[in-house]
Design a protein around this motif. Structure first.
Motif, PDB file in Angstrom:
ATOM      1  N   LEU A  28       1.004  -1.123   0.061  1.00  0.00           N
ATOM      2  CA  LEU A  28      -0.061  -0.032  -0.098  1.00  0.00           C
ATOM      3  C   LEU A  28       0.814   1.283   0.022  1.00  0.00           C
ATOM      4  O   LEU A  28       1.499   1.660   0.897  1.00  0.00           O
ATOM      5  N   PHE A  29       1.050   2.058  -1.105  1.00  0.00           N
ATOM      6  CA  PHE A  29       1.800   3.052  -1.286  1.00  0.00           C
ATOM      7  C   PHE A  29       0.852   4.152  -0.851  1.00  0.00           C
ATOM      8  O   PHE A  29      -0.256   4.399  -1.454  1.00  0.00           O
ATOM      9  N   VAL A  30       1.349   5.201   0.153  1.00  0.00           N
ATOM     10  CA  VAL A  30       0.627   6.257   0.503  1.00  0.00           C
ATOM     11  C   VAL A  30       1.223   7.546   0.163  1.00  0.00           C
ATOM     12  O   VAL A  30       2.204   7.739   0.838  1.00  0.00           O
ATOM     13  N   GLY A  31       0.982   8.607  -0.517  1.00  0.00           N
ATOM     14  CA  GLY A  31       1.414   9.990  -0.653  1.00  0.00           C
ATOM     15  C   GLY A  31       3.020   9.703  -1.265  1.00  0.00           C
ATOM     16  O   GLY A  31       3.645  10.557  -0.675  1.00  0.00           O
ATOM     17  N   THR A  32       3.111   8.897  -1.958  1.00  0.00           N
ATOM     18  CA  THR A  32       4.615   8.747  -2.757  1.00  0.00           C
ATOM     19  C   THR A  32       4.436   8.731  -3.999  1.00  0.00           C
ATOM     20  O   THR A  32       3.524   7.902  -4.463  1.00  0.00           O
ATOM     21  N   PRO A  33       5.275   9.243  -4.982  1.00  0.00           N
ATOM     22  CA  PRO A  33       5.161   9.178  -6.294  1.00  0.00           C
ATOM     23  C   PRO A  33       5.801   7.710  -6.766  1.00  0.00           C
ATOM     24  O   PRO A  33       6.044   7.640  -7.898  1.00  0.00           O
ATOM     25  N   THR A  34       6.360   7.053  -5.756  1.00  0.00           N
ATOM     26  CA  THR A  34       6.802   5.607  -6.200  1.00  0.00           C
ATOM     27  C   THR A  34       8.078   5.812  -7.114  1.00  0.00           C
ATOM     28  O   THR A  34       8.417   5.374  -8.097  1.00  0.00           O
ATOM     29  N   GLY A  35       8.941   7.205  -6.562  1.00  0.00           N
ATOM     30  CA  GLY A  35      10.209   7.265  -7.350  1.00  0.00           C
ATOM     31  C   GLY A  35      11.346   6.173  -7.080  1.00  0.00           C
ATOM     32  O   GLY A  35      11.292   5.377  -6.194  1.00  0.00           O
ATOM     33  N   GLY A  36      12.403   6.629  -7.800  1.00  0.00           N
ATOM     34  CA  GLY A  36      13.669   5.764  -7.922  1.00  0.00           C
ATOM     35  C   GLY A  36      14.158   5.727  -6.413  1.00  0.00           C
ATOM     36  O   GLY A  36      14.650   4.761  -5.867  1.00  0.00           O
ATOM     37  N   LEU A  37      14.333   6.805  -5.564  1.00  0.00           N
ATOM     38  CA  LEU A  37      14.954   6.912  -4.394  1.00  0.00           C
ATOM     39  C   LEU A  37      14.271   6.070  -3.340  1.00  0.00           C
ATOM     40  O   LEU A  37      14.935   5.159  -2.763  1.00  0.00           O
TER      41      LEU A  37
END
Ligand SMILES: Cc1ncc(C[n+]2csc(CCOP(=O)(O)OP(=O)(O)O)c2C)c(N)n1
Length: 572
Positions: free
Chosen positions: A284-293
């Motif tokens: 569950l991703f919350v409030g993240t653009p699921t970027g590389g870092l």
């Protein structure tokens, strides 16, 4: 909802209008390098808003960024036309970390454009890449609508920087009077201005998926921090018994000691988070653009993993993870919806035992570094001392490079009333950002943590901190070098000159600016220095000498995964 004050339909100058709108939208500080709209600055002062003159436009933008992240209001910065490009460069971190910053600059006039007027340059194309809204205010009559649009754009949906180019190289035409009846909408002074709910069927689908998952993990990003969703998220994680990993920007939403805490995920990370994400069957991703870092360049979780993605911006949802159940809305409100729909208790004892094992093997690996006394202190030891002494409501402002790795790995959150904010990659960001953070939270201790190269970038801002009485505590992890460079140069003969610095006495420099400054060579000295710093009213620099050859723990990678940043211990 507060009603918005009407601005009387009388003649008003652009300067007075600008100052009043900024004040009415909750702005308390404007960071800039003169000359910019001097009459507006005087009016701001009269209204109780502090214009703060900095020693560089990039630093002004970083201060506005730190201010916005802590106050959750729009940070305002500015420059004369000649400083416009410098200011734009400073928006890069705010852009990447999704922070609302309003940049105001002077610009070419109709009378002088294309004629090689002194210092004149049109920065609009430069700002275009770094802003969400980027407009020229050609006539003072356009100030009301363009200013309102800038604030709306900056704070709503995905927060981001905006830019207004004011007419004239220091915005002199703002002295013209005009008639307006425009009102300001106060909700756009802070973020999020709207808190939309997710669709009920999406909430039900998310709960069904989480109930059925065997090895779920939550990854919380900066959006959890800006939506103030931490408490709801912890309650939900506890109810559903789901371990929580965070990005660096969301580090303080869960204490290190919480049984569900996995630590930071991705590049600047702790192994438990990465290992759990390597095994998760649902994230569950919350409030993240699921970027590389945060995802270690989309290795963790692997790209095929089933995910639920909650974000305020539809375009972000599922961008990198296509096997995705969407939840569109405000993080806090949607997690509260999830909490209402959640079953009374879930049993995931086997998965939680696995995660607990990840945690204990990590802590036994780092413990000797954090507690051992060496002849020259290691950064891990310094970080442990900081964790032990950190006030319960402190704000920690971290820089990039290995400082970010140590911040992720070895500075522990001991209270969720603490806030950790960090550079989104720009070396030197932390000192000005800490000054901005202090403007936003004058009653809290603000601790800046970075290396000596980072500190040298904007060292002149110590003078700004002293002049405006912004008491920050700058802790320099001073290894008298750019530590990461050793992994690139190896035994090359040019190595020494290129990575090791002159051993500069930072305490003398800092005292010259009017700060309190303490040099530290041992743990005991650090404890004493930190206590003195807490008691000080002046800004404090603690120059801590640490081992030049100490490297952070290697980032945990899935077995066989390629290392994008060979050699392994490079943290950009
Ligand atoms: C604007 C910018 N330029 C270059 C870099 C690349 N970079 C990352 S860390 C680093 C050196 C950091 O040295 P220091 O602050 O002394 O910290 P240390 O790694 O020695 O702990 C550099 C040059 C960067 N992140 N940002």
């Amino acid at each position: 909802m507060t009603m918005n004050p009407a601005i009387a339909p009388v003649n008003i100058s652009g300067n007075v209008y600008l100052a009043r709108v900024l004040r009415d939208l909750g702005v308390t500080h404007v960071f800039y390098v003169p000359v910019l709209a001097p009459e507006a600055m005087k009016e701001l002062t009269r209204l109780g808003v502090q214009p703060m003159v900095t020693h560089g436009e990039k630093a002004a933008a970083y201060m506005a960024d730190g201010y916005a992240r802590v106050s959750r209001r729009v940070g305002v910065c500015g420059a004369q036309n000649i400083g416009g490009t410098n200011l734009a460069a400073g928006l890069r971190d705010a852009y990447l970390s999704r922070t609302p910053v309003l940049a105001l600059t002077g610009g070419p006039t109709a009378a002088t454009r294309y004629r090689q007027a002194y210092q004149e340059f049109d920065d609009l194309p430069v700002f275009a890449a770094l802003t969400k809204f980027n407009a020229r205010v050609d006539a003072v009559e356009r100030l009301p609508d363009l200013l309102a649009t800038a604030f709306r754009a900056a704070t709503s949906g995905m927060p981001r920087p905006v830019h207004l180019q004011l007419d004239g190289f220091y915005a002199a035409p703002l002295s013209h009077e005009f008639v307006t009846q425009k009102t300001v909408d106060r909700r756009f002074g802070s973020f999020p201005p709207f808190r939309p709910q997710a669709a009920a069927q999406d909430v039900d689908a998310a709960i069904a998926a989480l109930k059925g998952a065997e090895r779920p993990v939550i990854v919380a990003g900066g959006g959890v921090q800006s939506s103030q969703a931490g408490e709801a998220l912890r309650a939900f994680a506890e109810r559903m018994q789901i371990p929580v990993a965070t990005s660096l920007n969301a580090k303080s939403i869960i204490t290190g000691a919480h049984p569900l805490a996995l630590g930071c995920a991705g590049e600047y990370s702790q192994a438990p988070a990465n290992r759990a994400l390597g095994e998760a069957d649902l994230v569950l991703f919350v409030g993240t653009p699921t970027g590389g870092l945060t995802t270690l360049n989309w290795l963790l979780p692997p790209l095929h993993t089933r995910v639920i993605h909650l974000d305020i911006e539809a375009e972000t949802i599922g961008r990198n993870y296509l096997n995705c159940l969407p939840l569109l809305g405000d993080a806090r409100v949607v997690i509260e919806q999830l909490l209402v729909a959640a079953p009374s208790m879930c049993n995931r004892s086997s998965w939680l035992r696995t995660c607990a094992d990840f945690r204990s093997s990590w802590y036994s690996a780092v413990e000797p570094y954090e507690t051992g006394e060496q002849e020259v202190m290691r950064p891990e030891r310094l970080c442990r001392l900081i964790s032990d002494l950190l006030p319960q409501d402190a704000i920690v402002v971290g820089d990039t490079g290995h400082a970010a790795a140590w911040l992720a790995q070895n500075i522990a959150v001991t209270s969720t009333n603490q806030q950790f904010i960090r550079a989104d990659g720009s070396l030197g960001w932390s000192l000005p950002a800490a000054i901005g953070a202090k403007c936003a939270a004058p009653e809290r201790e603000v601790i800046c943590f970075g290396g000596d190269a980072s500190f040298l970038y904007h060292i002149a801002e110590l003078e700004t901190a002293v002049r405006y009485r912004k008491k920050i505590i700058a802790i320099i992890n001073n290894n008298v070098c750019m530590n990461q460079e050793q992994v690139f140069w190896g035994d090359n003969p040019a190595f020494e000159q290129n990575w090791r610095f002159r051993d500069t006495n930072f305490t003398q420099v800092a005292e010259g600016f009017g700060c309190r400054a303490i040099r530290v060579d041992s743990s005991d000295e650090f404890v004493a220095a930190f206590r003195l710093a807490l008691a000080s009213e002046l800004p404090v620099v603690i120059d801590v000498r640490t081992a030049a050859d100490a490297l952070p723990q290697n980032t945990w990678r899935p077995p066989g995964a390629p290392n994008d940043h060979a050699p392994d211990s490079y943290c950009p």
